[in-house]
Design a protein around this motif. Structure first.
Motif, PDB file in Angstrom:
ATOM      1  N   SER A 195      73.465  24.253  19.748  1.00 33.23           N
ATOM      2  CA  SER A 195      72.040  24.549  19.829  1.00 33.23           C
ATOM      3  C   SER A 195      71.282  23.281  20.197  1.00 33.23           C
ATOM      4  O   SER A 195      71.876  22.252  20.541  1.00 33.23           O
ATOM      5  N   ARG A 196      69.954  23.358  20.097  1.00 35.50           N
ATOM      6  CA  ARG A 196      69.123  22.198  20.420  1.00 35.50           C
ATOM      7  C   ARG A 196      69.202  21.107  19.362  1.00 35.50           C
ATOM      8  O   ARG A 196      68.732  20.000  19.588  1.00 35.50           O
ATOM      9  N   THR A 197      69.759  21.410  18.206  1.00 33.50           N
ATOM     10  CA  THR A 197      69.855  20.414  17.139  1.00 33.50           C
ATOM     11  C   THR A 197      71.291  19.989  16.843  1.00 33.50           C
ATOM     12  O   THR A 197      71.500  18.991  16.160  1.00 33.50           O
ATOM     13  N   SER A 198      72.268  20.724  17.339  1.00 33.96           N
ATOM     14  CA  SER A 198      73.673  20.370  17.129  1.00 33.96           C
ATOM     15  C   SER A 198      74.475  20.928  18.295  1.00 33.96           C
ATOM     16  O   SER A 198      74.556  22.148  18.473  1.00 33.96           O
TER      17      SER A 198
ATOM     18  N   VAL B 104      73.850  15.402  17.256  1.00 34.63           N
ATOM     19  CA  VAL B 104      73.153  15.972  16.101  1.00 34.63           C
ATOM     20  C   VAL B 104      71.752  15.380  16.055  1.00 34.63           C
ATOM     21  O   VAL B 104      71.592  14.146  16.097  1.00 34.63           O
ATOM     22  N   LYS B 105      70.734  16.257  15.969  1.00 35.86           N
ATOM     23  CA  LYS B 105      69.343  15.803  15.911  1.00 35.86           C
ATOM     24  C   LYS B 105      68.751  16.141  14.541  1.00 35.86           C
ATOM     25  O   LYS B 105      68.292  17.260  14.324  1.00 35.86           O
ATOM     26  N   PRO B 106      68.734  15.173  13.622  1.00 39.06           N
ATOM     27  CA  PRO B 106      68.117  15.431  12.314  1.00 39.06           C
ATOM     28  C   PRO B 106      66.607  15.564  12.398  1.00 39.06           C
ATOM     29  O   PRO B 106      65.979  16.127  11.494  1.00 39.06           O
ATOM     30  N   SER B 107      65.999  15.033  13.469  1.00 39.30           N
ATOM     31  CA  SER B 107      64.565  15.185  13.694  1.00 39.30           C
ATOM     32  C   SER B 107      64.310  15.094  15.189  1.00 39.30           C
ATOM     33  O   SER B 107      65.189  14.722  15.965  1.00 39.30           O
ATOM     34  N   SER B 108      63.090  15.420  15.594  1.00 38.96           N
ATOM     35  CA  SER B 108      62.782  15.407  17.028  1.00 38.96           C
ATOM     36  C   SER B 108      62.825  14.002  17.612  1.00 38.96           C
ATOM     37  O   SER B 108      63.020  13.831  18.813  1.00 38.96           O
ATOM     38  N   ALA B 109      62.650  12.966  16.774  1.00 36.36           N
ATOM     39  CA  ALA B 109      62.595  11.593  17.267  1.00 36.36           C
ATOM     40  C   ALA B 109      63.927  10.862  17.161  1.00 36.36           C
ATOM     41  O   ALA B 109      64.027   9.708  17.583  1.00 36.36           O
ATOM     42  N   SER B 110      64.948  11.485  16.602  1.00 39.86           N
ATOM     43  CA  SER B 110      66.217  10.783  16.398  1.00 39.86           C
ATOM     44  C   SER B 110      67.392  11.643  16.816  1.00 39.86           C
ATOM     45  O   SER B 110      67.305  12.875  16.856  1.00 39.86           O
ATOM     46  N   VAL B 111      68.506  10.978  17.124  1.00 41.57           N
ATOM     47  CA  VAL B 111      69.732  11.683  17.482  1.00 41.57           C
ATOM     48  C   VAL B 111      70.919  10.826  17.069  1.00 41.57           C
ATOM     49  O   VAL B 111      70.875   9.594  17.147  1.00 41.57           O
TER      50      VAL B 111
ATOM     51  N   PHE C  73      80.089   5.601  18.154  1.00 43.49           N
ATOM     52  CA  PHE C  73      79.057   6.216  17.317  1.00 43.49           C
ATOM     53  C   PHE C  73      77.749   5.499  17.595  1.00 43.49           C
ATOM     54  O   PHE C  73      77.697   4.273  17.655  1.00 43.49           O
ATOM     55  N   GLU C  74      76.698   6.288  17.794  1.00 39.64           N
ATOM     56  CA  GLU C  74      75.393   5.700  18.102  1.00 39.64           C
ATOM     57  C   GLU C  74      74.296   6.482  17.402  1.00 39.64           C
ATOM     58  O   GLU C  74      74.312   7.725  17.365  1.00 39.64           O
ATOM     59  N   ALA C  75      73.333   5.746  16.841  1.00 34.86           N
ATOM     60  CA  ALA C  75      72.134   6.338  16.235  1.00 34.86           C
ATOM     61  C   ALA C  75      70.924   5.841  17.012  1.00 34.86           C
ATOM     62  O   ALA C  75      70.716   4.624  17.132  1.00 34.86           O
ATOM     63  N   ARG C  76      70.146   6.765  17.559  1.00 36.67           N
ATOM     64  CA  ARG C  76      68.963   6.401  18.330  1.00 36.67           C
ATOM     65  C   ARG C  76      67.711   6.949  17.645  1.00 36.67           C
ATOM     66  O   ARG C  76      67.752   8.012  17.025  1.00 36.67           O
ATOM     67  N   ARG C  77      66.638   6.231  17.822  1.00 32.90           N
ATOM     68  CA  ARG C  77      65.347   6.710  17.320  1.00 32.90           C
ATOM     69  C   ARG C  77      64.264   6.350  18.321  1.00 32.90           C
ATOM     70  O   ARG C  77      64.163   5.207  18.767  1.00 32.90           O
ATOM     71  N   SER C  78      63.469   7.341  18.670  1.00 37.03           N
ATOM     72  CA  SER C  78      62.362   7.131  19.599  1.00 37.03           C
ATOM     73  C   SER C  78      61.167   6.554  18.846  1.00 37.03           C
ATOM     74  O   SER C  78      60.753   7.089  17.813  1.00 37.03           O
ATOM     75  N   ILE C  79      60.631   5.453  19.357  1.00 38.74           N
ATOM     76  CA  ILE C  79      59.416   4.871  18.794  1.00 38.74           C
ATOM     77  C   ILE C  79      58.192   5.638  19.272  1.00 38.74           C
ATOM     78  O   ILE C  79      57.195   5.760  18.568  1.00 38.74           O
ATOM     79  N   GLY C  80      58.282   6.189  20.481  1.00 38.64           N
ATOM     80  CA  GLY C  80      57.171   6.917  21.070  1.00 38.64           C
ATOM     81  C   GLY C  80      56.564   6.143  22.222  1.00 38.64           C
ATOM     82  O   GLY C  80      57.055   5.080  22.627  1.00 38.64           O
ATOM     83  N   GLN C  81      55.469   6.656  22.751  1.00 39.74           N
ATOM     84  CA  GLN C  81      54.800   6.032  23.880  1.00 39.74           C
ATOM     85  C   GLN C  81      54.024   4.808  23.415  1.00 39.74           C
ATOM     86  O   GLN C  81      53.184   4.883  22.518  1.00 39.74           O
TER      87      GLN C  81
END
Length: 564
Positions: A366-369, A401-408, A454-462
């Motif tokens: 899905s869009r989250t996993s 896996v997307k635990p939130s919209s800003a991270s994967v 293994f990688e953890a990413r987080r979007s800071i935003g614009q």
């Protein structure tokens, strides 16, 4: 009591619901008109007086022309509109490398028909790279990936040869020819040691609604393949490779799925050098190292190939998987493509063999996993000796896996290897493509490479209207097996860790700019921390490392198919 903000939110919600209902009325309605609104990435503005100069060096952008976008659409005036045609048109536009994002909407009109509204945002077109050697410029590439807004990539390059000749080259890729989604690719390149001349024209399968696909390609490459010795000295073995292929496939319906069948004719001629050399700062130096002492057999072959494929996939749009926040279409389902070729004794062909090539993909979630697997492989059976050789393969298994919209969170495993290659084959642990980050200086080489990541990413935003940023932490673990590679060794598992700064320009872009700092954790006398600047695009689930692709003997199914 309703506040002004509450009223605005309510109105926005009602507008969104109304828009979704309007889009849902697409099925069966006749298209009354198509409106296309291309938008530029708005990343930089130049005064009018400087625009000719900026355009000449690829910095000033011309927004993609509406007719170029229109030629990719599956919807046209006077024809019925279906949700599948709308969704596939949107996906095909997002597939184009010069577009950052695209939306296709169907809006009802007063006559009971629908109007198609298309909106696109361009990628930044600037092509620029600079390589420095001993503090001085050594190579420069400059170009534009969307010349005149026509979806044409054009770049030129120059390179200092130092003790060898200087290099110069040009590359052109047109993603639309004759008003059709035909791709033309031309490369004319002279390097200090070799040269490349190639031409390809084709229409690959980019949608299951397409009926036929075809490809014509010619390549003439003279290069030197590098082999790293335990003492850190690299040997180079030259070869001239000439390859041509032409053919096509037809899509047929099969119990609600798509099947493909067709033919491909391939010509292959490989002439290796008599012996390896050392590429020194003062010129070539002959080498007689045992693993590369030669002689090396020439290859002269012509094959008639059968192309088959089966595909049962649907696409879903996700955000923040391989791109920072941009939209990406991932395939859910299973597909398989294969080429089976038989050599024919025409035009002086010397080989008597059967060639097999396969490409398998499966994706679910899905869009989250979401998890997916892709494997590519090929092998050759010599009918004179009844032996298999030229066996090479690669693949990737990954879970997003997307635990939130800003991270994967991304976990993946990759492998690449070759066995019994007719031309010597070697992989490096610290290869820039496919290797373990932090081990660029490692001297560990072999015939099989596996890497877990293994990688953890987080979007800071614009941070501005034009730029979005993110952060990443990662860890790689990989090892090598010697196989039959020159100077190959069986290594222990090597671990590298690091952090990365991510950027998307514009924020909707599917291009991901990365500045990574990686350091080795495991013992390796020649590994040092390293800095890498890379640009990747969320277009393919798996792109095979170049050190594997260069070793392949024949055409892969992806020559005609375009797998995720």
């Amino acid at each position: 009591m309703l506040t002004s903000r509450s009223v605005l939110c309510l109105l926005a919600g009602l507008a969104l619901v109304a828009n979704e209902r309007a889009a849902a009325q697409c099925d069966g309605k006749i298209v009354s008109g198509v409106r296309i609104v291309p938008r530029d990435p708005s990343f930089i503005r130049f005064p009018r007086s400087l625009r000719p100069v900026a355009r000449a060096v690829g910095l000033h952008h011309t927004t993609t022309k509406a007719d170029v976008i229109g030629h990719f659409l599956l919807l046209s005036v006077g024809q019925p509109c279906t949700e599948r045609l709308r969704a596939e048109s949107e996906r095909i536009l997002r597939f184009q490398p010069f577009l950052a994002d695209a939306t296709v909407r169907a809006v009802p009109d007063s006559a009971g028909a629908v109007r198609i509204e298309v909106e696109t945002i361009d990628e930044i077109p600037t092509v620029f790279s600079l390589r420095v050697r001993n503090g001085s410029p050594a190579a420069l590439r400059l170009g534009n990936s969307n010349v005149a807004g026509r979806g044409i990539y054009l770049a030129v390059r120059g390179e200092r040869g130092f003790p060898y000749r200087n290099g110069v080259g040009i590359q052109l890729v047109a993603h639309q020819m004759f008003g059709r989604p035909y791709t033309l690719a031309v490369v004319a390149d002279r390097t200090p040691l070799g040269s490349t001349l190639s031409f390809a024209l084709g229409h690959v399968f980019i949608t299951d609604l397409q009926r036929i696909a075809w490809h014509i390609g010619i390549r003439d490459v003279h290069d030197y393949r590098s082999f790293l010795r335990p003492d850190g000295q690299s040997l180079a073995l030259g070869a001239r490779r000439r390859f041509a292929d032409y053919g096509g496939v037809l899509r047929i319906g099969l119990a609600g799925r798509s099947a493909f069948v067709g033919g491909l004719v391939t010509h292959e001629l490989v002439t290796p050098a008599a012996q390896a050399v050392i590429v020194s700062d003062s010129g070539f130096v002959a080498d007689t190292s045992t693993p590369l002492a030669g002689p090396f057999a020439s290859v002269r072959n012509m094959r008639l190939n059968t192309v088959v494929g089966v595909r049962s996939v649907t696409f879903q749009t996700v955000r923040g998987f391989d791109a920072l926040a941009g939209a990406q279409d991932v395939a859910t389902g299973v597909q398989f493509g294969a080429i089976v070729g038989q050599s024919v004794p025409w035009f002086g062909a010397a080989d008597h063999d059967v060639f097999l090539s396969g490409d398998f993909y499966a994706g679910f979630g899905s869009r989250t996993s979401f998890a997916a697997l892709r494997i590519e492989g090929e092998a050759r059976h010599d009918q004179n000796t009844d032996r298999w050789d030229s066996m090479i393969g690669s693949g990737r298994l990954a879970w997003y896996v997307k635990p939130s919209s800003a991270s994967v969170l991304i976990g993946s495993g990759e492998f690449a290897g070759g066995q019994d290659e007719r031309f010597p084959f070697q992989l490096r642990l610290g290869s820039r493509e496919g290797g373990v980050r932090g081990y660029h200086g490692s001297r560990v080489v072999g015939g099989l490479r596996t890497v877990a990541r293994f990688e953890a990413r987080r979007s800071i935003g614009q941070v501005t209207r034009q730029v979005a940023l993110g952060l990443a932490t990662f860890a790689d673990a990989g090892r090598m097996w010697a196989g039959d590679a020159p100077f190959g060794v069986d290594s222990r598992t090597k671990v590298g860790v690091g952090v990365g700064l991510l950027a998307a320009i514009p924020p909707q872009s599917r291009q991901l700019w990365r500045l990574d700092v990686a350091a080795p954790v495991s013992a390796d006398a020649h590994a040092r921390w390293e800095v890498r600047l890379t640009v990747t695009r969320a277009r393919d689930f798996w792109r095979e490392p170049n050190d594997v692709t260069r070793a392949r003997a024949g055409a892969a199914p992806s020559t005609i198919f375009t797998w995720p």
